[in-house]
Write an enzyme that holds these catalytic residues in place. Structure first.
Site, mmCIF file in Angstrom:
data_model
loop_
_atom_site.group_PDB
_atom_site.id
_atom_site.type_symbol
_atom_site.label_atom_id
_atom_site.label_comp_id
_atom_site.label_asym_id
_atom_site.label_seq_id
_atom_site.Cartn_x
_atom_site.Cartn_y
_atom_site.Cartn_z
ATOM 1 N N LYS A 160 73.302 114.759 46.483
ATOM 2 C CA LYS A 160 74.337 114.986 47.484
ATOM 3 C C LYS A 160 75.736 114.727 46.889
ATOM 4 O O LYS A 160 75.845 114.168 45.790
ATOM 5 C CB LYS A 160 74.066 114.075 48.684
ATOM 6 N N ARG B 287 68.211 105.353 46.305
ATOM 7 C CA ARG B 287 69.039 105.082 47.487
ATOM 8 C C ARG B 287 69.380 103.594 47.592
ATOM 9 O O ARG B 287 70.485 103.224 47.987
ATOM 10 C CB ARG B 287 68.298 105.547 48.740
ATOM 11 N N ARG C 132 59.725 110.920 46.890
ATOM 12 C CA ARG C 132 60.154 110.109 48.042
ATOM 13 C C ARG C 132 60.163 108.624 47.674
ATOM 14 O O ARG C 132 61.057 107.879 48.064
ATOM 15 C CB ARG C 132 59.197 110.300 49.238
ATOM 16 N N ASN D 174 73.193 108.448 51.203
ATOM 17 C CA ASN D 174 72.044 107.966 50.425
ATOM 18 C C ASN D 174 71.741 108.793 49.171
ATOM 19 O O ASN D 174 70.616 108.809 48.686
ATOM 20 C CB ASN D 174 70.824 107.809 51.334
ATOM 21 N N THR E 197 65.230 105.993 53.902
ATOM 22 C CA THR E 197 66.395 106.746 54.380
ATOM 23 C C THR E 197 67.642 105.859 54.464
ATOM 24 O O THR E 197 68.718 106.239 54.016
ATOM 25 C CB THR E 197 66.086 107.332 55.776
ATOM 26 N N PHE F 158 75.146 111.355 65.005
ATOM 27 C CA PHE F 158 75.789 111.423 63.689
ATOM 28 C C PHE F 158 75.691 112.814 63.055
ATOM 29 O O PHE F 158 76.079 113.009 61.905
ATOM 30 C CB PHE F 158 75.160 110.379 62.743
ATOM 31 N N HIS G 166 68.518 113.869 48.587
ATOM 32 C CA HIS G 166 67.565 114.326 49.591
ATOM 33 C C HIS G 166 66.266 114.645 48.873
ATOM 34 O O HIS G 166 66.288 115.160 47.756
ATOM 35 C CB HIS G 166 68.069 115.594 50.290
#
Ligand code: TYD
Length: 167
Positions: A10, A108, A91, A122, A97, A58, A125
């Site tokens: 991100k 993260r 993951r 974070n 998250t 959000f 993705h």
């Protein structure tokens, strides 16, 4: 088959120069990278990607975050990784998250933060399950941008399609 997963670095990951670090961490999984590109994320793409969260308070902030609005860096690095148990492996490496709840050694946990407006910045993705992986990979990539045939394709002849080409 649980063999492929979408990963996004991100805008905060790019601004913080974490790309190399994240790719190194991903190489620990022994998965194979089969597609990669830098994307200038449209609002339409961001909204489609996070459409399951459209009712959350959000949501608009999240769309702005994915588009780079919080970081003055309007790009995301999108990748497809391939290999056994790809989804779970990535993951786990990404972490929870909420960066404050993520393992400190996860991506993260190490690099994420929560903004003053409450959005979880974070860094990455990672697809959450096979159905989402398929939806997301097909959303972010065209078949010929991925070196393996990860999903069935068909060849269509499209008339009247304008394309940008090199001069
Ligand atoms: P989600 O799809 O629930 O989690 P994940 O990214 O781990 O699959 O949420 C998507 C993104 O939305 C998440 O990466 C960060 C943001 N988010 C918040 O900012 N606040 C929240 O309370 C939640 C649940 C998500």
């Amino acid at each position: 088959m649980n063999k492929k997963t979408l990963i996004l670095i991100k805008p905060d990951g790019l601004v913080k120069s974490l790309t190399g670090n994240i790719l190194t961490r991903l190489s620990e999984t022994k998965l194979e990278i089969i597609a990669a590109k830098i994307v200038n994320v449209s609002e339409e793409l961001a909204r489609e990607h996070y459409k399951h969260l459209q009712d959350k308070p959000f949501f608009n902030e999240l769309i702005s975050y994915l588009q780079g609005g919080l970081h003055d860096r309007q790009k995301v690095m999108a990748m497809v990784y391939w290999g056994d148990i790809a989804i779970q492996k990535v993951r786990e490496l990404a972490g929870a998250t909420n960066p404050e709840e993520a393992e400190p050694t996860s991506i993260r946990g190490a690099y994420g933060r929560i903004t003053s407006k409450g959005v979880y910045e974070n860094v990455v993705h990672a697809s959450s399950d096979e159905k989402e992986a398929e939806r997301e990979i097909k959303l972010w990539f065209k078949p010929n941008e991925i070196i393996y045939d990860v999903y069935p394709t068909e060849t269509k002849t499209l008339d009247q399609v304008s394309k940008r080409v090199w001069v």
